[in-house]
Design an enzyme around this catalytic site. Structure first.
Site, PDB file in Angstrom:
ATOM      1  N   GLY A   1      -1.147   7.747   1.052  1.00 41.65           N
ATOM      2  CA  GLY A   1      -1.306   7.871   2.329  1.00 41.65           C
ATOM      3  C   GLY A   1      -0.185   7.734   2.994  1.00 41.65           C
ATOM      4  CB  ILE A   2       0.144   5.970   6.545  1.00 36.70           C
ATOM      5  CG1 ILE A   2      -0.783   6.680   7.156  1.00 36.70           C
ATOM      6  CG2 ILE A   2       0.984   5.403   7.269  1.00 36.70           C
ATOM      7  CD1 ILE A   2      -1.387   5.893   8.211  1.00 36.70           C
ATOM      8  N   GLY A   3       1.246   4.653   3.669  1.00 37.54           N
ATOM      9  CA  GLY A   3       2.328   3.903   2.987  1.00 37.54           C
ATOM     10  C   GLY A   3       3.337   4.647   1.969  1.00 37.54           C
TER      11      GLY A   3
ATOM     12  CG  ASN B   1      -0.836   2.971  -4.095  1.00 33.26           C
ATOM     13  OD1 ASN B   1      -1.053   2.666  -2.801  1.00 33.26           O
ATOM     14  ND2 ASN B   1      -1.924   2.887  -5.047  1.00 33.26           N
TER      15      ASN B   1
ATOM     16  N   GLY C   1       0.866  -1.216   0.132  1.00 35.20           N
ATOM     17  CA  GLY C   1      -0.028   0.052   0.032  1.00 35.20           C
ATOM     18  C   GLY C   1       0.782   1.233   0.110  1.00 35.20           C
TER      19      GLY C   1
ATOM     20  CE1 TYR D   1      -9.237  -0.740   9.324  1.00 34.24           C
ATOM     21  CE2 TYR D   1      -9.843   0.297  11.631  1.00 34.24           C
ATOM     22  CZ  TYR D   1      -8.858   0.131  10.252  1.00 34.24           C
ATOM     23  OH  TYR D   1      -7.765   0.873  10.328  1.00 34.24           O
TER      24      TYR D   1
ATOM     25  CB  SER E   1      -6.539   0.187  13.985  1.00 37.09           C
ATOM     26  OG  SER E   1      -7.541   1.022  14.487  1.00 37.09           O
TER      27      SER E   1
END
Length: 332
Positions: free
Chosen positions: A61-63, A59, A57, A214, A186
């Site tokens: 946000g946080i990643g 590509n 991931g 989630y 999380s």
């Protein structure tokens, strides 16, 4: 008279909506002050020249911000995700902002075990080392549906896909030690309960069920961290973290009204992706966590977590069931 009554009900409805919004805002502010009174910042200046890092991931946000930081430290960085177009833009962006041209994209769909296995096979045959594995990719706000592997899509992307990927790359991580595995969990894991019997069952659609699934996936991430920490050889570490509440598009598929509320709250109260990446980066590079394993971090520090993650019986049951569901051979 009828018109006046209509206006009255409209005013009451507006007042009710405003009251609900203010209650949500107040609750969010309370959680903000309780959970994130100070935003942690990674202060390590460690260089990563000659090291290889993989960020799922990576590509957006946080990643993306994690991959950017690791590239700025000189690492060879692989971004693993589904969206080739967005990944190409991320690779170009990172190369332009860091000057590091050793940034690459490899396709990976965590919602398909076949994709995870192909990715791992290609990686293991193409790269001679893996020093840092960041299991960052995740999803939320999706209606309940099965993947082609018969698992709830949120559970598979957030947990089972990363579980399988990491196990398939373990030999490379062990050969490259000292190496680190980072799992983005999380704080919402605190609200989850996990039963081995319902690890891949579906619930009813709707926001409460989406949040429940989630949260459950993120508790599994912590349980998995505990189980893996007991099995890794000296020199390979694994830790989980809560990045904070960050404004990313992870909840982009929520209903329009709910998404607007989330975005307003995030604008006012919560972190940018760069701020949200700090604890992940800390676990990737900080000298003080070298040798630390099986812990849970917030704001670049060890933090309290759900007592369920200290239930050794549950940890082992979920681990064994996860091996079975991903068709991996049993491990001690």
């Amino acid at each position: 008279m009828i018109l006046a009554i209509g206006y009255y009900f409209i005013i009451v409805a507006l007042i009710l909506l405003l009251t609900i919004f203010l209650l949500v805002l107040t609750s969010a502010l309370y959680l903000k002050l309780r959970l994130e009174p100070v935003k942690g910042v990674c202060t390590s200046n460690v260089r990563l020249d000659g090291k290889t890092a993989l960020v799922t991931g990576g590509n957006q946000g946080i990643g993306l911000e994690t991959a950017r930081d690791l590239a700025a430290r000189g690492a060879r960085v692989l971004i693993a995700c589904r969206d080739a177009k967005r990944a190409a833009a991320a690779v170009a962006d990172i190369a332009a902002t860091t000057g590091n041209k050793l940034v690459e994209f490899r396709p990976l769909d965590l919602a398909k075990f076949s994709s995870v296995r192909k990715f791992a096979e290609d990686f293991n045959s193409s790269y001679d080392r893996l020093d840092i594995l960041v299991n960052n990719a995740g999803c939320a706000g999706l209606d309940s549906e099965f993947t082609e592997d018969g698992i709830d899509v949120v559970m598979q992307v957030n947990y089972f896909g990363a579980f399988l990927l990491t196990n398939l790359l373990l030999d490379k991580l062990i050969a490259s030690k000292p190496s680190r595995i980072i799992i983005v969990s999380s704080w919402l894991h605190n609200f989850a309960n996990v039963s081995v019997d319902d690890l891949y069952k579906l619930g009813k659609d709707g926001i409460p069920q989406q949040l429940n699934t989630y949260s459950k996936s993120k508790l599994c991430d912590l349980l998995w961290t505990k189980a893996l920490a007991k099995r890794l050889p000296e020199g390979v570490t694994v830790n989980a973290l809560h990045p904070g509440v960050v404004k990313t598009n992870i909840f982009g598929r929520l209903p329009a009204f709910a998404l607007k509320v989330v975005n307003i709250l995030c604008d006012v109260l919560f972190k940018t992706p760069k701020e949200g990446a700090q604890t992940t980066i800390h676990l990737c590079v900080a000298e003080e966590v070298e040798g630390v394993r099986g812990k849970y971090f917030m704001e670049c520090k060890e933090a309290e977590y759900s007592r369920k993650a200290d239930d050794d019986e549950l940890v082992e049951l979920v681990w064994k069931e996860s091996l079975k569901m991903t068709s991996l051979k049993s491990q001690k």
